[in-house]
Design a protein around this motif. Structure first.
Motif, PDB file in Angstrom:
ATOM      1  N   HIS A  53       4.748 -73.440  15.039  1.00  0.00           N
ATOM      2  CA  HIS A  53       3.861 -72.854  14.037  1.00  0.00           C
ATOM      3  C   HIS A  53       2.850 -71.902  14.682  1.00  0.00           C
ATOM      4  O   HIS A  53       2.643 -70.784  14.213  1.00  0.00           O
ATOM      5  CB  HIS A  53       3.092 -73.948  13.287  1.00  0.00           C
ATOM      6  CG  HIS A  53       3.941 -74.790  12.390  1.00  0.00           C
ATOM      7  ND1 HIS A  53       5.011 -74.300  11.706  1.00  0.00           N
ATOM      8  CD2 HIS A  53       3.856 -76.116  12.062  1.00  0.00           C
ATOM      9  CE1 HIS A  53       5.563 -75.263  10.993  1.00  0.00           C
ATOM     10  NE2 HIS A  53       4.880 -76.373  11.194  1.00  0.00           N
ATOM     11  N   VAL A  54       2.197 -72.376  15.745  1.00  0.00           N
ATOM     12  CA  VAL A  54       1.191 -71.552  16.404  1.00  0.00           C
ATOM     13  C   VAL A  54       1.856 -70.439  17.213  1.00  0.00           C
ATOM     14  O   VAL A  54       1.424 -69.284  17.181  1.00  0.00           O
ATOM     15  CB  VAL A  54       0.276 -72.407  17.301  1.00  0.00           C
ATOM     16  CG1 VAL A  54      -0.768 -71.525  17.986  1.00  0.00           C
ATOM     17  CG2 VAL A  54      -0.421 -73.490  16.487  1.00  0.00           C
ATOM     18  N   GLY A  55       2.924 -70.791  17.935  1.00  0.00           N
ATOM     19  CA  GLY A  55       3.618 -69.796  18.749  1.00  0.00           C
ATOM     20  C   GLY A  55       4.139 -68.626  17.943  1.00  0.00           C
ATOM     21  O   GLY A  55       4.083 -67.469  18.372  1.00  0.00           O
ATOM     22  N   ARG A  56       4.645 -68.916  16.749  1.00  0.00           N
ATOM     23  CA  ARG A  56       5.163 -67.860  15.882  1.00  0.00           C
ATOM     24  C   ARG A  56       4.058 -66.858  15.541  1.00  0.00           C
ATOM     25  O   ARG A  56       4.301 -65.648  15.439  1.00  0.00           O
ATOM     26  CB  ARG A  56       5.728 -68.483  14.608  1.00  0.00           C
ATOM     27  CG  ARG A  56       6.372 -67.496  13.646  1.00  0.00           C
ATOM     28  CD  ARG A  56       6.953 -68.231  12.445  1.00  0.00           C
ATOM     29  NE  ARG A  56       8.252 -68.815  12.747  1.00  0.00           N
ATOM     30  CZ  ARG A  56       8.638 -70.044  12.394  1.00  0.00           C
ATOM     31  NH1 ARG A  56       7.795 -70.822  11.741  1.00  0.00           N
ATOM     32  NH2 ARG A  56       9.836 -70.482  12.690  1.00  0.00           N
ATOM     33  N   ALA A  57       2.833 -67.344  15.384  1.00  0.00           N
ATOM     34  CA  ALA A  57       1.718 -66.477  14.985  1.00  0.00           C
ATOM     35  C   ALA A  57       1.113 -65.723  16.163  1.00  0.00           C
ATOM     36  O   ALA A  57       0.856 -64.524  16.073  1.00  0.00           O
ATOM     37  CB  ALA A  57       0.640 -67.297  14.284  1.00  0.00           C
TER      38      ALA A  57
END
Length: 420
Positions: free
Chosen positions: A355-359
């Motif tokens: 979730h964070v990596g995608r952003a």
């Protein structure tokens, strides 16, 4: 334009007026609501279920699930209405257990329980922390339609009636918090929570956040049914954490009604921007929670833009999830490789990394302003470190150019961006 934050240990920032599109926050309600009256009315007019006096009889054992200190739900005030009603129905104090639905968070300490529930309730009732990693406390409840094995706290099975208390805000994994989430992940094991969370990692945030009925929520609802969650009491709060609505009854029907109000309170029209300055308020204890500021920013930051996350995180990254620091934030492909190689087995952590990596690594870039996380750890996680918001903004402007558009989101841990 000078922007100040909710945090006393983080300085404000000066933003060039020509670049600035505005500060965006959830709505503040101007009406006065008496919480005890709202709770009483909701209990008298439950949605999708019978009233409690039609369900309970003297001597029944009742388990009350309460969210923890990472949520702003005024559980103490709700219990001041609920508990006397239970006693009027012949349910004694010794027949009531208050189970803190921690999910995979650390156990709450005594002073935290007192702050959440009130000293009298902590002293007079059986208050227990759910321990997700203790095998003897959790049992098997069955499988969902997607084959997720539901393992959770045995006290729900051993009781006659289960009531869940929580609040409803936008949520990256489930669409909205509240409802059946008080059971899954609230009082489940890490295995069950991980499988549910991983489903959300395979879906873009735009398809889940702010969408009550989604593929992940369906599994959460099914899990809560299997575990025997009979009744919910959910609140919707405004910008100042004042309760503006109370919804009681069935874990799906009452929750669905509450989500409609939550959409109105937390939904804010926000333009897309090159640089998004976001706090994580009120999810500030650790980065595991503070990432909510990233999730909302993901919906408004432009491709190859910058997300500046401003958060204190006094407890660091995540006390119960050291894997986050070990691996840092990753792409879906890299995370799947770790899972396949059995280097990462905690699926809720895997979902968080994606979730964070995608952003911050795929769509945009992340800059972290946090006084309680070191520069080395920030870099290891995949963030660009900055000591101040001013430093972070100047870095982002240097990269994006003098005409870069800027927005700020405050109270962003609970905001639902709606793109103009």
């Amino acid at each position: 334009m000078e922007l100040e934050f909710y945090y006393s240990d983080i300085e404000g920032v000066e933003i060039p007026t020509d670049n600035f599109f505005g500060v965006f926050k959830p709505k503040k309600n101007e009406d006065d609501f008496a919480l005890d009256e709202l709770v009483s009315k909701a209990l008298e007019e439950p949605i999708g279920t019978n009233r409690l006096n039609q369900e309970l009889k003297p001597g029944d054992e009742v388990v009350i699930l309460s969210d923890d200190n990472t949520r702003a739900t005024p559980v103490d005030q709700i219990l001041q209405v609920l508990l006397p009603k239970l006693h009027q129905l012949g349910i004694k104090k010794e027949d009531i257990t208050i189970l803190m639905a921690l999910g995979t968070h650390r156990p709450m300490e005594h002073d935290e329980l007192v702050a959440k529930l009130g000293v009298e309730i902590v002293e007079d009732y059986n208050v227990i922390n759910h321990l997700w990693d203790e095998e003897d406390q959790n049992i098997y409840y069955g499988k969902t339609s997607k084959g997720i094995e539901v393992w959770g706290n045995r006290l729900l099975k051993e009781s006659d009636y289960v009531i869940g208390i929580g609040h409803i805000v936008p949520h990256r994994v489930a669409g909205f918090s509240g409802g059946g989430k008080i059971a899954q992940p609230g009082v489940c094991t890490g295995q069950t929570t991980g499988e549910t969370h991983w489903l959300s990692a395979l879906v873009p945030g735009t398809d889940i956040m702010g969408q009550r009925d989604n593929s992940v929520r369906k599994q959460i609802d099914e899990s809560a049914r299997l575990m025997g969650l009979d009744f919910i009491i959910n609140v919707v709060q405004d910008l100042k954490e004042e309760v503006v609505g109370v919804f009681a009854g069935d874990l799906v029907e009452a929750h669905r009604a509450g989500c409609e109000l939550a959409k109105d309170v937390y939904g804010v029209e926000i333009p897309k921007a090159d640089i998004v300055i976001t706090d994580s308020y009120p999810a500030d204890i650790e980065l595991w929670q503070a990432a909510k500021g990233v999730y909302s920013s993901d919906l408004v930051v432009k491709e190859d833009g910058y997300i500046i996350l401003v958060t204190p995180c006094p407890e660091g990254v995540a006390k119960t999830h050291p894997e986050i620091e070990k691996f840092g934030y990753l792409s879906l492909e890299d995370t799947e490789e770790l899972i396949e190689n059995k280097e990462l087995e905690e699926m809720s952590v895997a979902a968080h990394l994606v979730h964070v990596g995608r952003a911050i690594k795929e769509k945009a870039n992340g800059i972290l302003v946090c006084p309680n996380i070191s520069k080395e750890v920030k870099e290891g996680l995949g963030f660009i470190p900055a000591d101040s918001v001013q430093e972070a903004l100047e870095f982002a402007l240097d990269k994006k150019g003098k005409d870069a558009s800027i927005i700020a989101m405050l109270h962003a841990g609970e905001i639902l961006p709606i793109n103009k």
